[in-house]
Design an enzyme around this catalytic site. Structure first.
Site, mmCIF file in Angstrom:
data_model
loop_
_atom_site.group_PDB
_atom_site.id
_atom_site.type_symbol
_atom_site.label_atom_id
_atom_site.label_comp_id
_atom_site.label_asym_id
_atom_site.label_seq_id
_atom_site.Cartn_x
_atom_site.Cartn_y
_atom_site.Cartn_z
ATOM 1 N N ASP A 160 0.818 -1.206 0.000
ATOM 2 C CA ASP A 160 0.000 0.000 0.000
ATOM 3 C C ASP A 160 0.858 1.266 0.000
ATOM 4 O O ASP A 160 0.689 2.134 0.839
ATOM 5 C CB ASP A 160 -0.906 -0.066 1.252
ATOM 6 C CG ASP A 160 -1.867 1.094 1.339
ATOM 7 O OD1 ASP A 160 -2.322 1.573 0.293
ATOM 8 O OD2 ASP A 160 -2.137 1.531 2.478
ATOM 9 N N GLU A 410 3.544 -8.199 7.416
ATOM 10 C CA GLU A 410 2.286 -8.884 7.131
ATOM 11 C C GLU A 410 2.403 -10.050 6.146
ATOM 12 O O GLU A 410 1.656 -10.125 5.158
ATOM 13 C CB GLU A 410 1.233 -7.878 6.659
ATOM 14 C CG GLU A 410 0.977 -6.786 7.680
ATOM 15 C CD GLU A 410 -0.287 -5.983 7.423
ATOM 16 O OE1 GLU A 410 -0.805 -6.040 6.304
ATOM 17 O OE2 GLU A 410 -0.753 -5.314 8.363
ATOM 18 N N TYR A 465 -6.494 -3.038 12.901
ATOM 19 C CA TYR A 465 -7.313 -1.890 12.497
ATOM 20 C C TYR A 465 -8.767 -2.025 12.966
ATOM 21 O O TYR A 465 -9.686 -1.748 12.201
ATOM 22 C CB TYR A 465 -7.238 -1.716 10.977
ATOM 23 C CG TYR A 465 -5.862 -1.238 10.535
ATOM 24 C CD1 TYR A 465 -5.574 0.116 10.488
ATOM 25 C CD2 TYR A 465 -4.853 -2.143 10.215
ATOM 26 C CE1 TYR A 465 -4.320 0.579 10.103
ATOM 27 C CE2 TYR A 465 -3.597 -1.693 9.827
ATOM 28 C CZ TYR A 465 -3.335 -0.336 9.775
ATOM 29 O OH TYR A 465 -2.094 0.108 9.402
ATOM 30 N N GLU A 501 1.122 -1.285 14.034
ATOM 31 C CA GLU A 501 0.244 -0.471 13.184
ATOM 32 C C GLU A 501 -1.139 -0.413 13.799
ATOM 33 O O GLU A 501 -1.731 -1.454 14.100
ATOM 34 C CB GLU A 501 0.114 -1.064 11.763
ATOM 35 C CG GLU A 501 1.290 -0.800 10.871
ATOM 36 C CD GLU A 501 1.089 -1.325 9.449
ATOM 37 O OE1 GLU A 501 -0.072 -1.408 8.990
ATOM 38 O OE2 GLU A 501 2.104 -1.649 8.811
HETATM 39 C C1 GCB Z 1 -1.371 -2.400 6.625
HETATM 40 C C2 GCB Z 1 -0.082 -2.295 5.913
HETATM 41 C C3 GCB Z 1 0.249 -0.877 5.519
HETATM 42 C C4 GCB Z 1 -0.981 -0.167 5.016
HETATM 43 C C5 GCB Z 1 -2.000 -0.135 6.121
HETATM 44 C C6 GCB Z 1 -3.309 0.535 5.721
HETATM 45 O O1 GCB Z 1 -1.664 -3.354 7.280
HETATM 46 O O2 GCB Z 1 0.989 -2.872 6.620
HETATM 47 O O3 GCB Z 1 1.258 -0.891 4.553
HETATM 48 O O4 GCB Z 1 -0.726 1.102 4.541
HETATM 49 O O5 GCB Z 1 -2.298 -1.430 6.521
HETATM 50 O O6 GCB Z 1 -3.443 1.736 5.878
HETATM 51 O O7 GCB Z 1 -4.200 -0.162 5.235
#
Ligand code: GCB
Length: 600
Positions: A160, A410, A465, A501
């Site tokens: 991403d 990941e 997330y 993250e």
């Molecule tokens: C993730 C990735 C990261 C993305 C992020 C996102 O899990 O490791 O590279 O930018 O999520 O914002 O979705």
């Protein structure tokens, strides 16, 4: 590989500037055999993609060519002469006049090419560098080139961030003596007030080696001779997070009384260790605060820029961050040197991002075909990954700021084949560096029930997330998910756990009294929910928000002008979350995370 540095025995010429530039589809078949026939010029260091207004260049698949004249200093007739590329993303072929002098694969690690036999002191030569930004399933990071209905080739990738390419870091011409110091490795420790620096030196030919360690005031505190040994430092001043202290090790290769080569290395004395669920720096529990970052800015893409670097470190300090992860590739060496000097702790990550077909399956995490298979992450991918780990550890092993290697971001650690793929890589990393803990950043659908890799590693680094991709706008449900997830990992592993993250896309200026995704308030509330949960677990050793700043990505309907999870905008303006983090991380409000209650 030693970073080119001017010393009494070494000189360097910086080759940054504006180079002639062209893309293969618009050039004659052998562009390196003469002056590049092109009206274009491109700046180095910088990714080439955003420098032009031409979409064909921005999204180019194939080789691009950079070219310039280089003059060899006239005093270098007795020296070995090398070209150094701090990075060529992702592969390079280098030509001196009409001849190919070397190639390199891997976009984020440096390489040297010895061109002594091809050039002459005092003379000029034509330097042409072909650079390819192409990714396949056998590169790190992986990708895939598709051919569209109109016959155009298109780069597809499973990470991403925008696939910036080109010469994003400095290029040098440098001289090294005929008999030279080729590598230096230090491992530091301390016992009470006495520090130790175990060193070993590799030279290009047998020669006498001597070393001298000076403190920050320049006073010599220890000396020794021999290619390896241990220096002892009385009343050592340790390198600490937030309180950097660097000694300077001068390594000399001598022939009788003559110093034939000399090389300086900054040394921070510190230890790193994982014990039970604690992450210890100098024997003391360390709690990471900070960010996953990117090397990313407007126009220069991934080009290294000292001004951005200084400013980013200022902003990190302002928020109270003590650390960052080099997501998702090794950063410029200047960044690690800066972290060494300023006491910022670094989790150093490889460019292995996208080893996960589950991401193609979206939120279901169901891979269209197995990740670890001939079709995707196969033996050649693994070999490229191994080579990348070698180059990363060789480059960064002496940085006191680097406290942990992150072998992949990941990966599909929930899929069969993951163990077979990763076991040799973990063994290799431990052999190359037995001193630092290892981790990998865990994807959401690799759960404490199905992950197959964690036993190989030292620290559980979670990318989660809840409240964004899952339970969007419902922080109450998100909180329950997160609580259960962390508890599960603690129960399964007994290892230190951290969040590498967590974040929410946020459009600056968007506001709401409700839990409304994309608003500044939601980003603040989302982070606060995460922090509430983290603070319930003494096994928790850190929090790194995704992301430090907004950054460019490929096109996609879930991205609006890039990824907006930055706490700062792409031009480094704070969103509301920046102030909230500052309060938490500087202890302005309540206690700083990771500090025992009685220290407040
Ligand atoms: C993730 C990735 C990261 C993305 C992020 C996102 O899990 O490791 O590279 O930018 O999520 O914002 O979705």
């Amino acid at each position: 590989m030693l970073k080119p540095t001017p010393t009494p025995t070494r000189e360097l010429v910086n080759l940054d500037g504006v180079w002639r530039f062209g893309i293969d589809s618009r050039l004659a078949s052998e562009p390196w055999t003469g002056i590049l026939d092109t009206p274009l010029e491109a700046a180095v260091p910088a990714s080439y993609n955003d420098q032009f207004t031409d979409a064909e260049i921005r999204d180019h698949v194939g080789w691009v060519y950079y070219q310039r004249e280089v003059r060899v200093p006239r005093g270098w007739s007795e020296e070995r002469i090398l070209l150094r590329f701090d990075a060529a993303t992702h592969a390079a072929r280098v030509y001196v006049d009409d001849e190919l002098v070397g190639e390199h694969v891997g976009g984020y690690t440096p390489f040297d090419l010895d061109i002594t036999d091809r050039v002459h002191a005092g003379d000029a030569f034509r330097l042409t560098v072909a650079v390819s930004g192409d990714l396949s399933n056998e590169t790190i990071p992986p990708g895939k080139i598709e051919v569209g209905m109109d016959g155009r080739r298109k780069q597809v990738y499973f990470h991403d961030f925008f696939n910036y390419a080109g010469l994003a870091r400095s290029v040098w011409l440098h001289s090294v003596p005929r008999v030279s110091i080729d590598d230096v490795t230090v491992v530091t420790a301390f016992e009470g007030t006495t520090g130790s620096v175990e060193y070993s030196v590799e030279t290009s030919a047998p020669t006498t080696v001597r070393v001298r360690l000076a403190d920050a005031a320049g006073r010599v505190v220890a000396e020794a001779s021999g290619a390896s040994g241990v220096l002892s430092i009385a009343d050592v001043v340790l390198w600490k997070p937030g309180a950097a202290y660097l000694y300077e090790l001068t390594v000399e290769a001598v022939d009788g009384d003559v110093v034939v080569d000399s090389y300086p290395l900054a040394v921070g004395v510190r230890t790193v260790e994982v014990k039970g669920h604690e992450f210890l720096i100098n024997g003391e529990p360390f709690y990471f605060t900070g960010f996953g970052k990117h090397e990313d800015s407007v126009i220069r893409g991934k080009g290294h820029d000292d001004a951005y670097m200084v400013h980013d470190f200022q902003l990190m300090e302002w928020t109270g961050a003590n650390s960052f992860r080099t997501s998702h590739y090794p950063y410029a060496e200047e960044v690690l040197d800066f972290a060494d000097r300023h006491g910022i702790v670094v989790i150093d990550e490889t460019a292995a991002v996208g080893l996960n077909m589950g991401v193609v399956g979206g939120m279901t995490g169901k891979p269209p075909f197995p990740t670890f298979s001939d079709q995707y992450a196969n033996d050649n991918t693994q070999a490229a990954h191994a080579q990348h780990i070698r180059e990363l550890i060789t480059r960064d092993k002496n940085h006191p700021s680097v406290v942990m290697w992150c072998i992949a971001n990941e990966p599909a650690s929930n899929e069969d084949g993951a163990l077979e793929y990763f076991k040799p890589l973990v063994d290799l990393a431990r052999e190359l560096d037995p001193t630092r803990p290892l981790t990998y950043a865990l994807v959401m659908f690799a759960t404490f029930q199905n992950d197959q890799l964690i036993d190989l590693f030292d620290v559980v680094s979670m990318n989660r997330y809840y409240g964004w991709y899952i339970a969007t706008g419902d922080l109450q449900t998100a909180e329950m998910y997160l609580q259960g997830d962390i508890a599960g990992w603690i129960e399964r592993t007994g290892k230190p756990i951290m969040m590498t993250e967590y974040g929410a896309d946020t459009q600056p200026g968007l506001h709401s009294v409700w839990d409304q995704a994309w608003t500044e308030e939601y980003q603040v509330d989302y982070l606060a929910m995460n922090h509430r949960v983290f603070d319930r677990f003494p096994q928790f050793v850190g929090e790194q928000v995704w992301n430090f700043a907004d950054f460019a990505t490929s096109n996609g309907i879930h991205r609006v002008d890039g990824n907006k999870k930055g706490v700062f905008t792409r031009d480094r303006k704070p969103k509301a979350a920046a102030f909230a983090l500052r309060k938490r991380w500087t202890g302005l409000e309540g206690r700083k995370p990771g500090t025992p209650a009685d220290e407040n």
